[in-house]
Design an enzyme around this catalytic site. Structure first.
Site, PDB file in Angstrom:
ATOM      1  CB  SER A 122      -0.860   0.022   1.185  1.00 52.07           C
ATOM      2  OG  SER A 122      -0.223  -0.016   2.427  1.00 52.07           O
ATOM      3  CE  LYS A 159      -3.072   2.071   4.160  1.00 55.38           C
ATOM      4  NZ  LYS A 159      -2.538   0.899   4.776  1.00 55.38           N
TER       5      LYS A 159
END
Length: 205
Positions: A122, A159
């Site tokens: 990701s 993230k």
């Protein structure tokens, strides 16, 4: 490691500072601008020299494809390496620690508290790849735009952090993944640490 020239040392410090401030390395253009080079190509030549000396690894095809390389991986008391994290359990629980590794402390600012084995792609577009080791400074605070290790309910994720009032947005760096939205009034959220660098997961690990 072969000695660095003053200019190479300056570039290495810039990379470390950028990782500290934003959680990611600078682009060639940013290096050129901050150090007064005429073009990004000049920055690229210096980066290649650093790569030849084993200080960094260059990832082709990525504007921020620069990774710090740690070459001291002797097993000893050192940074704990965290592998798979079971849902709901503390990140640094003993059962999650796969080993301890010595790493040159000067590589990371602020100092790394532990290493986290990256699971998934990701964050691919800023050079954080599946199986890499993410150096993490343990803290509960982060600024917008920094790369964090966060816990949402029982899950741990890496993230880019953004807070808008009572809403947390956890952005991926890969268009194949979606932003995670956290409502602080309804969901359990905590910052486990701040990413301060990435180390290639070499065969010695």
């Amino acid at each position: 490691m072969r000695p660095l020239t003053p200019r190479q040392s300056e570039i290495l410090e810039l990379i470390k500072d950028n990782l500290h401030a934003t959680g990611m390395p600078p682009t060639r253009a940013e290096i050129a601008h901050k150090l007064g080079f005429r073009s990004a190509n000049s920055a690229e030549e210096h980066l290649k020299a650093l790569a030849r000396k084993g200080v960094i690894e260059i990832l082709p095809g990525m504007s921020r494809g620069i990774r710090l390389v740690g070459d001291d991986y002797d097993i000893a008391d050192g940074l704990p390496l965290i592998g798979q994290v079971a849902a709901g359990e503390p990140l640094l629980a003993e059962q999650h620690v796969e080993g301890h590794y010595k790493i040159d402390e000067s590589l990371f600012h602020p100092a790394a508290s532990f290493l986290l084995k990256v699971n998934g792609m990701s964050m691919r577009d800023i050079g954080i790849l599946d199986g890499d080791l993410l150096a993490v400074h343990k803290t509960e605070q982060a600024r917008n735009g920094q790369i964090v290790v966060a816990r949402v309910e029982d899950e741990v994720t890496v993230k880019r952090f953004e807070q808008r009032g009572k809403t947390i947005l956890l952005h991926p760096e890969n268009e194949d993944f979606s932003t995670i939205t956290v409502n602080l009034a309804e969901q359990v959220f905590a910052i486990e640490g701040l990413a301060v660098g990435v180390i290639r997961n070499g065969a010695t690990l």
